[in-house]
Design a protein around this motif. Structure first.
Motif, PDB file in Angstrom:
ATOM      1  N   SER A   1     -25.005  -0.899  35.751  1.00  0.00           N
ATOM      2  CA  SER A   1     -26.161  -1.087  36.647  1.00  0.00           C
ATOM      3  C   SER A   1     -25.933  -2.274  37.568  1.00  0.00           C
ATOM      4  O   SER A   1     -26.183  -2.196  38.776  1.00  0.00           O
ATOM      5  N   CYS A   2     -25.449  -3.381  37.024  1.00  0.00           N
ATOM      6  CA  CYS A   2     -25.159  -4.563  37.849  1.00  0.00           C
ATOM      7  C   CYS A   2     -24.122  -4.186  38.914  1.00  0.00           C
ATOM      8  O   CYS A   2     -24.280  -4.517  40.091  1.00  0.00           O
ATOM      9  N   ALA A   3     -23.057  -3.504  38.479  1.00  0.00           N
ATOM     10  CA  ALA A   3     -21.957  -3.189  39.392  1.00  0.00           C
ATOM     11  C   ALA A   3     -22.432  -2.313  40.547  1.00  0.00           C
ATOM     12  O   ALA A   3     -22.106  -2.563  41.716  1.00  0.00           O
TER      13      ALA A   3
ATOM     14  N   VAL B   1     -25.545  -3.970  47.718  1.00  0.00           N
ATOM     15  CA  VAL B   1     -25.832  -5.105  48.613  1.00  0.00           C
ATOM     16  C   VAL B   1     -24.557  -5.605  49.293  1.00  0.00           C
ATOM     17  O   VAL B   1     -24.554  -6.671  49.918  1.00  0.00           O
ATOM     18  N   GLY B   2     -23.474  -4.848  49.179  1.00  0.00           N
ATOM     19  CA  GLY B   2     -22.312  -5.112  50.031  1.00  0.00           C
ATOM     20  C   GLY B   2     -21.126  -5.820  49.403  1.00  0.00           C
ATOM     21  O   GLY B   2     -20.200  -6.209  50.118  1.00  0.00           O
ATOM     22  N   PHE B   3     -21.093  -5.976  48.073  1.00  0.00           N
ATOM     23  CA  PHE B   3     -19.960  -6.684  47.457  1.00  0.00           C
ATOM     24  C   PHE B   3     -18.840  -5.712  47.061  1.00  0.00           C
ATOM     25  O   PHE B   3     -19.100  -4.542  46.749  1.00  0.00           O
ATOM     26  N   ASP B   4     -17.611  -6.226  47.060  1.00  0.00           N
ATOM     27  CA  ASP B   4     -16.495  -5.526  46.409  1.00  0.00           C
ATOM     28  C   ASP B   4     -16.547  -5.923  44.941  1.00  0.00           C
ATOM     29  O   ASP B   4     -16.542  -7.115  44.627  1.00  0.00           O
ATOM     30  N   VAL B   5     -16.571  -4.930  44.058  1.00  0.00           N
ATOM     31  CA  VAL B   5     -16.852  -5.243  42.647  1.00  0.00           C
ATOM     32  C   VAL B   5     -15.750  -4.709  41.730  1.00  0.00           C
ATOM     33  O   VAL B   5     -15.246  -3.601  41.924  1.00  0.00           O
ATOM     34  N   GLN B   6     -15.390  -5.522  40.741  1.00  0.00           N
ATOM     35  CA  GLN B   6     -14.518  -5.077  39.651  1.00  0.00           C
ATOM     36  C   GLN B   6     -15.292  -5.184  38.353  1.00  0.00           C
ATOM     37  O   GLN B   6     -15.958  -6.199  38.121  1.00  0.00           O
ATOM     38  N   VAL B   7     -15.194  -4.165  37.497  1.00  0.00           N
ATOM     39  CA  VAL B   7     -15.792  -4.228  36.159  1.00  0.00           C
ATOM     40  C   VAL B   7     -14.652  -4.381  35.155  1.00  0.00           C
ATOM     41  O   VAL B   7     -13.708  -3.595  35.164  1.00  0.00           O
ATOM     42  N   ILE B   8     -14.750  -5.397  34.311  1.00  0.00           N
ATOM     43  CA  ILE B   8     -13.732  -5.583  33.274  1.00  0.00           C
ATOM     44  C   ILE B   8     -14.380  -5.279  31.935  1.00  0.00           C
ATOM     45  O   ILE B   8     -15.386  -5.898  31.561  1.00  0.00           O
ATOM     46  N   ASP B   9     -13.859  -4.318  31.239  1.00  0.00           N
ATOM     47  CA  ASP B   9     -14.401  -3.937  29.924  1.00  0.00           C
ATOM     48  C   ASP B   9     -13.233  -3.546  29.035  1.00  0.00           C
ATOM     49  O   ASP B   9     -12.355  -2.808  29.464  1.00  0.00           O
ATOM     50  N   ARG B  10     -13.256  -4.035  27.798  1.00  0.00           N
ATOM     51  CA  ARG B  10     -12.135  -3.692  26.905  1.00  0.00           C
ATOM     52  C   ARG B  10     -12.263  -2.261  26.392  1.00  0.00           C
ATOM     53  O   ARG B  10     -11.322  -1.683  25.860  1.00  0.00           O
TER      54      ARG B  10
ATOM     55  N   GLU C   1     -16.644   4.097  41.071  1.00  0.00           N
ATOM     56  CA  GLU C   1     -15.238   4.206  41.522  1.00  0.00           C
ATOM     57  C   GLU C   1     -15.135   4.980  42.838  1.00  0.00           C
ATOM     58  O   GLU C   1     -14.356   4.614  43.712  1.00  0.00           O
ATOM     59  N   ARG C   2     -15.954   6.026  42.987  1.00  0.00           N
ATOM     60  CA  ARG C   2     -15.958   6.791  44.257  1.00  0.00           C
ATOM     61  C   ARG C   2     -16.303   5.876  45.426  1.00  0.00           C
ATOM     62  O   ARG C   2     -15.827   6.047  46.539  1.00  0.00           O
ATOM     63  N   GLN C   3     -17.159   4.905  45.148  1.00  0.00           N
ATOM     64  CA  GLN C   3     -17.593   3.980  46.211  1.00  0.00           C
ATOM     65  C   GLN C   3     -16.638   2.791  46.377  1.00  0.00           C
ATOM     66  O   GLN C   3     -16.964   1.812  47.037  1.00  0.00           O
ATOM     67  N   GLY C   4     -15.480   2.870  45.732  1.00  0.00           N
ATOM     68  CA  GLY C   4     -14.461   1.831  45.928  1.00  0.00           C
ATOM     69  C   GLY C   4     -14.412   0.774  44.844  1.00  0.00           C
ATOM     70  O   GLY C   4     -13.602  -0.158  44.920  1.00  0.00           O
ATOM     71  N   GLY C   5     -15.263   0.889  43.827  1.00  0.00           N
ATOM     72  CA  GLY C   5     -15.250  -0.083  42.730  1.00  0.00           C
ATOM     73  C   GLY C   5     -14.017   0.093  41.855  1.00  0.00           C
ATOM     74  O   GLY C   5     -13.444   1.166  41.770  1.00  0.00           O
ATOM     75  N   VAL C   6     -13.633  -1.002  41.186  1.00  0.00           N
ATOM     76  CA  VAL C   6     -12.435  -0.966  40.331  1.00  0.00           C
ATOM     77  C   VAL C   6     -12.844  -1.171  38.882  1.00  0.00           C
ATOM     78  O   VAL C   6     -13.514  -2.154  38.544  1.00  0.00           O
TER      79      VAL C   6
ATOM     80  N   VAL D   1      -8.410 -12.758  36.854  1.00  0.00           N
ATOM     81  CA  VAL D   1      -9.074 -11.981  37.906  1.00  0.00           C
ATOM     82  C   VAL D   1      -9.907 -12.963  38.724  1.00  0.00           C
ATOM     83  O   VAL D   1     -10.838 -13.575  38.209  1.00  0.00           O
ATOM     84  N   ARG D   2      -9.547 -13.131  39.972  1.00  0.00           N
ATOM     85  CA  ARG D   2     -10.284 -14.062  40.845  1.00  0.00           C
ATOM     86  C   ARG D   2     -11.613 -13.439  41.260  1.00  0.00           C
ATOM     87  O   ARG D   2     -11.693 -12.230  41.484  1.00  0.00           O
TER      88      ARG D   2
END
Ligand code: FAD
Length: 399
Positions: A2-4, A10-19, A197-202, A229-230
């Motif tokens: 939900s956060c991602a 709102v316009g951010f490039d987002v990466q989700v890190i999950d084990r 991911e379709r919207q460009g998220g990693v 991860v910066r």
């Protein structure tokens, strides 16, 4: 997720890190209820008098691993303190604020992900073995009404007419109007991840083990494999493990793993038109696309203890009291660690120590319900946008 998704909006490039994979944590097997009327905190007046009875009942709705009790004691003390009526009202108001907004925020995410078909149900039935139990909780229903929750009470016979699978011998039932649920909560999260991911998220698989810090700002996340991860902004939304990361950033939070169990049965022999909350048993019964899911309960044993599936078996036995036709109870058993704070409402908002770190965790029994609104709020706050959520009740430094 939900956060991602709201951060992307709102316009951010987002990466989700999950084990783990998306939705493979506590969100995997929940009871699927968008339970907007569940605004009464778990700790409440009179609850502590019931605890000794539950402790003595191995099949009761609450269990604590004895060797874990000393570790749990400070949390329990805070939990007990949150149960006085004045505080219960405050917490119910904070919960109601999230619940009121959650319908629209859920809809936003469902639409974006093409997951509208997963939304089912129009109401839910709370079932009581005895009418007396309902009368004892009348104040809770009155408090819910104050916050706009609509309900109607039925006798056992009336409930049986509405849902023939439910025994007419129950004491009474309450129909909660406007309650919706999902037909597959795990699929919901994976669809959110696919949309992201379709919207460009990693999506990145990995364990966050620490942080890179420079000039009072978190500049990156350190992973267990040594990678960094910066990030300009970080959001900690790591379920029941979030306190371990928050502690590294100077915030000590009393978060506990509130372990719940269930069984999902493809061939239960029972057909239900709505989700049931079995109030007397302390668990939920949900018709899902993959079968009937029966479960809930609360077990405190920490994050590491192995699952004790006797708890899932016990709920199946109890479910037979209200669903006499329940026949084939073979199914998949599951245990999930709810991220539980002692005062029921989650932590949402910025870190008091690092202005570019935000938190969204501790949603306890209601993470499916409140997750989207928490996600939207965090995204709006990071983007500096005005929000319709008052943050005060959810601050991380309230403990
Ligand atoms: C039996 C049961 C029934 C429930 N029924 C309902 C219901 O009907 N309605 C409702 O609203 N809620 C319900 N819930 C509660 C709901 O499922 C939870 O509140 C919700 O799933 C919490 O989501 P989360 O994203 O915070 O945590 P999780 O889903 O557990 O996700 C956290 C993720 O973070 C990962 N992670 C943790 N630490 C790290 C790290 N250091 N590095 C990388 N990854 C990390 C974990 O591996 C996990 O994948 C129920 C829960 C249970 C157990």
């Amino acid at each position: 997720m939900s956060c991602a998704l709201f951060l992307q909006r709102v316009g951010f490039d987002v990466q989700v890190i999950d084990r783990q994979g998306p939705g493979e944590g506590c969100s995997f097997g929940n009871a699927a209820g968008i339970a907007t009327s569940e605004i009464i905190p778990i700790s409440k007046p009179g609850l502590l008098t019931k605890v000794p009875k539950w402790f003595l009942d191995p099949d009761g709705p609450l269990s604590v691993k004895l060797t874990y009790l000393p570790k749990l004691a400070p949390w329990l003390w805070r939990f007990a303190r949150a149960g006085n009526m004045a505080r219960v009202r405050e917490l119910a108001a904070a919960a109601a604020q999230l619940s009121e907004l959650s319908g629209r925020d859920h809809e936003t995410l469902r639409r974006a992900a093409g997951a509208e078909h997963l939304l089912v149900g129009e109401d839910c039935a709370a079932i009581y073995d005895r009418d007396r139990e309902f009368s004892e909780s009348q104040w809770e229903w009155d408090l819910r009404s104050e916050f706009g929750v609509k309900y109607r009470k039925l006798s056992g016979a009336e409930m049986n007419e509405l849902e023939p699978a439910i025994s007419a011998d129950i004491g009474c039932a309450v129909i909660l109007e406007g309650w919706r649920n999902l037909s597959d909560p795990y699929r919901f999260v994976t669809m959110l991840a696919e949309c992201f991911e379709r919207q460009g998220g990693v999506m990145r698989s990995g364990e966050v083990s620490g942080f890179e810090i420079a000039d009072n700002s978190v500049t990156g996340l350190r992973l267990a494999d040594g990678a960094v991860v910066r990030a300009d902004y970080s959001v900690i939304a790591a379920g029941a493990w979030s306190h371990r990361l928050a502690a590294q950033l100077g915030s000590k939070v009393p978060l506990e793993a509130d372990r719940g169990y269930n069984t999902t049965m493809p061939n239960s022999g029972v057909t239900l038109g709505r989700q049931l909350i079995y109030e007397s048993g302390g668990f939920a019964i949900t018709p899902l696309s993959e079968g009937l899911r029966i479960g809930g309960a609360v077990e405190f044993a920490g994050l590491e203890a192995p699952a004790n599936y006797r708890r899932a078996d016990a709920m199946l036995r109890k479910a037979k009291c209200i669903l006499p036709d329940l026949e084939d109870t073979r199914g998949e058993q599951w245990m999930g660690a709810r991220p539980a704070l002692p005062d029921f409402v989650p932590v949402i908002g910025p870190s008091p120590h690092f202005s570019n770190v935000h938190y969204a965790f501790g949603h306890g029994h209601l993470g499916l319900t409140w997750g989207p609104t928490s996600g939207r709020f965090v995204a709006e706050h990071i983007a500096g946008k005005p929000s319709n959520l008052d943050l005060t009740a959810y601050r991380i430094d309230r403990f």
